[in-house]
Design a protein around this motif. Structure first.
Motif, PDB file in Angstrom:
ATOM      1  N   HIS A 199      77.594  86.617  -5.698  1.00 21.19           N
ATOM      2  CA  HIS A 199      77.602  86.556  -7.155  1.00 21.19           C
ATOM      3  C   HIS A 199      79.033  86.716  -7.664  1.00 21.19           C
ATOM      4  O   HIS A 199      79.835  87.458  -7.094  1.00 21.19           O
ATOM      5  CB  HIS A 199      76.731  87.657  -7.744  1.00 21.19           C
ATOM      6  CG  HIS A 199      75.281  87.479  -7.455  1.00 21.19           C
ATOM      7  ND1 HIS A 199      74.303  88.306  -7.966  1.00 21.19           N
ATOM      8  CD2 HIS A 199      74.621  86.560  -6.705  1.00 21.19           C
ATOM      9  CE1 HIS A 199      73.118  87.907  -7.547  1.00 21.19           C
ATOM     10  NE2 HIS A 199      73.285  86.861  -6.775  1.00 21.19           N
ATOM     11  N   LEU A 200      79.346  86.029  -8.757  1.00 18.87           N
ATOM     12  CA  LEU A 200      80.643  86.126  -9.419  1.00 18.87           C
ATOM     13  C   LEU A 200      80.452  86.741 -10.789  1.00 18.87           C
ATOM     14  O   LEU A 200      79.487  86.418 -11.498  1.00 18.87           O
ATOM     15  CB  LEU A 200      81.273  84.742  -9.585  1.00 18.87           C
ATOM     16  CG  LEU A 200      81.431  83.863  -8.343  1.00 18.87           C
ATOM     17  CD1 LEU A 200      82.003  82.514  -8.739  1.00 18.87           C
ATOM     18  CD2 LEU A 200      82.306  84.541  -7.314  1.00 18.87           C
ATOM     19  N   ASP A 201      81.376  87.613 -11.180  1.00 16.29           N
ATOM     20  CA  ASP A 201      81.301  88.147 -12.534  1.00 16.29           C
ATOM     21  C   ASP A 201      81.906  87.151 -13.521  1.00 16.29           C
ATOM     22  O   ASP A 201      82.495  86.135 -13.132  1.00 16.29           O
ATOM     23  CB  ASP A 201      81.965  89.522 -12.631  1.00 16.29           C
ATOM     24  CG  ASP A 201      83.441  89.510 -12.257  1.00 16.29           C
ATOM     25  OD1 ASP A 201      84.098  88.456 -12.359  1.00 16.29           O
ATOM     26  OD2 ASP A 201      83.957  90.580 -11.860  1.00 16.29           O
ATOM     27  N   ALA A 202      81.753  87.452 -14.806  1.00 14.07           N
ATOM     28  CA  ALA A 202      82.184  86.511 -15.836  1.00 14.07           C
ATOM     29  C   ALA A 202      83.693  86.304 -15.816  1.00 14.07           C
ATOM     30  O   ALA A 202      84.181  85.192 -16.054  1.00 14.07           O
ATOM     31  CB  ALA A 202      81.726  86.997 -17.210  1.00 14.07           C
ATOM     32  N   ALA A 203      84.451  87.379 -15.538  1.00 15.90           N
ATOM     33  CA  ALA A 203      85.911  87.252 -15.508  1.00 15.90           C
ATOM     34  C   ALA A 203      86.352  86.294 -14.410  1.00 15.90           C
ATOM     35  O   ALA A 203      87.254  85.464 -14.612  1.00 15.90           O
ATOM     36  CB  ALA A 203      86.554  88.625 -15.319  1.00 15.90           C
ATOM     37  N   THR A 204      85.727  86.377 -13.244  1.00 20.02           N
ATOM     38  CA  THR A 204      86.052  85.451 -12.156  1.00 20.02           C
ATOM     39  C   THR A 204      85.626  84.034 -12.510  1.00 20.02           C
ATOM     40  O   THR A 204      86.366  83.070 -12.253  1.00 20.02           O
ATOM     41  CB  THR A 204      85.368  85.898 -10.854  1.00 20.02           C
ATOM     42  OG1 THR A 204      85.777  87.222 -10.539  1.00 20.02           O
ATOM     43  CG2 THR A 204      85.726  84.974  -9.709  1.00 20.02           C
ATOM     44  N   ALA A 205      84.450  83.897 -13.104  1.00 22.26           N
ATOM     45  CA  ALA A 205      83.975  82.562 -13.512  1.00 22.26           C
ATOM     46  C   ALA A 205      84.945  81.912 -14.486  1.00 22.26           C
ATOM     47  O   ALA A 205      85.212  80.701 -14.403  1.00 22.26           O
ATOM     48  CB  ALA A 205      82.591  82.674 -14.141  1.00 22.26           C
ATOM     49  N   LEU A 206      85.507  82.701 -15.397  1.00 24.09           N
ATOM     50  CA  LEU A 206      86.490  82.168 -16.340  1.00 24.09           C
ATOM     51  C   LEU A 206      87.773  81.773 -15.614  1.00 24.09           C
ATOM     52  O   LEU A 206      88.339  80.702 -15.858  1.00 24.09           O
ATOM     53  CB  LEU A 206      86.786  83.209 -17.415  1.00 24.09           C
ATOM     54  CG  LEU A 206      87.825  82.826 -18.470  1.00 24.09           C
ATOM     55  CD1 LEU A 206      87.342  81.644 -19.308  1.00 24.09           C
ATOM     56  CD2 LEU A 206      88.125  84.016 -19.376  1.00 24.09           C
ATOM     57  N   ARG A 207      88.222  82.597 -14.704  1.00 26.92           N
ATOM     58  CA  ARG A 207      89.480  82.356 -14.008  1.00 26.92           C
ATOM     59  C   ARG A 207      89.437  81.087 -13.165  1.00 26.92           C
ATOM     60  O   ARG A 207      90.439  80.370 -13.072  1.00 26.92           O
ATOM     61  CB  ARG A 207      89.815  83.564 -13.129  1.00 26.92           C
ATOM     62  CG  ARG A 207      91.066  83.421 -12.293  1.00 26.92           C
ATOM     63  CD  ARG A 207      91.503  84.766 -11.730  1.00 26.92           C
ATOM     64  NE  ARG A 207      90.473  85.398 -10.936  1.00 26.92           N
ATOM     65  CZ  ARG A 207      90.277  85.159  -9.631  1.00 26.92           C
ATOM     66  NH1 ARG A 207      91.021  84.264  -9.009  1.00 26.92           N
ATOM     67  NH2 ARG A 207      89.329  85.791  -8.966  1.00 26.92           N
ATOM     68  N   ILE A 208      88.289  80.786 -12.574  1.00 20.71           N
ATOM     69  CA  ILE A 208      88.210  79.618 -11.686  1.00 20.71           C
ATOM     70  C   ILE A 208      87.728  78.361 -12.396  1.00 20.71           C
ATOM     71  O   ILE A 208      87.631  77.300 -11.773  1.00 20.71           O
ATOM     72  CB  ILE A 208      87.303  79.917 -10.473  1.00 20.71           C
ATOM     73  CG1 ILE A 208      85.842  80.085 -10.884  1.00 20.71           C
ATOM     74  CG2 ILE A 208      87.818  81.124  -9.714  1.00 20.71           C
ATOM     75  CD1 ILE A 208      84.884  80.294  -9.711  1.00 20.71           C
ATOM     76  N   GLY A 209      87.435  78.466 -13.686  1.00 18.44           N
ATOM     77  CA  GLY A 209      87.031  77.286 -14.441  1.00 18.44           C
ATOM     78  C   GLY A 209      85.544  77.007 -14.457  1.00 18.44           C
ATOM     79  O   GLY A 209      85.119  75.941 -14.913  1.00 18.44           O
ATOM     80  N   LEU A 210      84.749  77.960 -13.988  1.00 19.01           N
ATOM     81  CA  LEU A 210      83.294  77.767 -14.019  1.00 19.01           C
ATOM     82  C   LEU A 210      82.763  77.842 -15.447  1.00 19.01           C
ATOM     83  O   LEU A 210      81.766  77.208 -15.778  1.00 19.01           O
ATOM     84  CB  LEU A 210      82.614  78.817 -13.135  1.00 19.01           C
ATOM     85  CG  LEU A 210      81.113  78.709 -12.929  1.00 19.01           C
ATOM     86  CD1 LEU A 210      80.723  77.367 -12.326  1.00 19.01           C
ATOM     87  CD2 LEU A 210      80.622  79.856 -12.038  1.00 19.01           C
ATOM     88  N   VAL A 211      83.419  78.638 -16.286  1.00 22.17           N
ATOM     89  CA  VAL A 211      83.061  78.715 -17.701  1.00 22.17           C
ATOM     90  C   VAL A 211      84.298  78.479 -18.556  1.00 22.17           C
ATOM     91  O   VAL A 211      85.430  78.668 -18.108  1.00 22.17           O
ATOM     92  CB  VAL A 211      82.411  80.073 -18.076  1.00 22.17           C
ATOM     93  CG1 VAL A 211      81.153  80.314 -17.263  1.00 22.17           C
ATOM     94  CG2 VAL A 211      83.385  81.223 -17.901  1.00 22.17           C
TER      95      VAL A 211
END
Length: 256
Positions: free
Chosen positions: A166-178
């Motif tokens: 699982h990825l948290d929201a901060a990681t998702a933002l950093r990698i471009g998922l969100v």
């Protein structure tokens, strides 16, 4: 239809709500099967300009694994099940109108697949993302894998798919998922703010851009007759005339 998917329309914005909170909005076969017709309803409604996809509490914990014994027993049944999911995801991914996923809580497996099928993803700070076929002995489909690679690149796609973590929201933002992360209490307000902005713009431009981005992501590098037709349609549209006139008159454009 299914009671666990709800389509509501207010002005130019439609909302598709995944509403099965007892199962953290896990998608069962009935829900996957119903989704394409709901998307077609949005596509056919000329008054709708943007679709927001959200969940009740959580976005979606993915496919309902409790059904796998009944619906995925053996290769043939698994292939039929996968085709139902694929048809639902493709319906959302190929909708001509812009789509925004408002992601809170769990966004896992098939839920993440649905979020990736949307054009924009806005997440709350408590959102958790993951794609978990490696925990189930499943191979993710090529088109859905491509959606992930297009969003985060091959290196992160490998890590997400190989580990199932699982990825948290901060990681998702950093990698471009969100695209954006907001406090939970601001999530829906921001999602609908983006929807309203998008709905207020020249739709000939918005839909033309969506189509061209789709073509770029599918390997097109040069203009062709279909792309040139999009250019021509924009320059002969009432929206183009209004946009130029509004600029010259130093006022906001009013795109009907």
């Amino acid at each position: 239809m299914t009671p666990h998917l709800r389509l509501d329309t207010r002005g130019p914005i439609a909302t598709l709500t995944i509403d099965r909170p007892a199962k953290r909005n896990a998608m069962n076969v009935e829900m996957w099967s119903a989704l394409p017709s709901l998307v077609r309803e949005v596509d056919a409604d000329d008054g709708v300009r943007v679709l927001v996809v959200r969940g009740n509490e959580h976005f979606s914990a993915g496919a309902d694994i409790g059904e796998f014994e009944a619906h995925r027993r053996g290769a043939a049944a698994a292939r039929r099940y996968s085709e139902i999911v694929h048809t639902a995801e493709r319906a959302l991914a190929t909708l001509r109108k812009p789509t925004i996923a408002a992601v809170a809580g769990f966004c896992l497996g098939g839920g993440c697949e649905l979020a990736l099928a949307c054009d924009l993803r806005i997440a709350s700070e408590d959102a958790r993302f993951g794609i978990t076929p490696a925990k189930l002995g499943i191979v993710y489909s090529l088109t859905s894998t491509k959606q992930l690679v297009d969003a985060v690149g091959p290196a992160w796609a490998r890590q997400i798919l190989y580990t199932g973590d699982h990825l948290d929201a901060a990681t998702a933002l950093r990698i471009g998922l969100v695209n954006e992360v907001h406090p939970a209490e601001r999530l829906l307000a921001r999602a609908y703010e983006l929807a309203e902005i998008t709905a207020s713009r020249a739709q000939v431009s918005v839909r033309g851009s969506k189509e061209i981005i789709h073509r770029v992501l599918n390997g097109q590098h040069e203009d062709d007759d279909a792309v040139l037709a999009l250019y021509d349609a924009s320059y002969t549209s009432p929206e183009y005339a209004e946009g130029v006139e509004a600029f010259l008159e130093k006022r906001p454009p009013r795109f009907l």
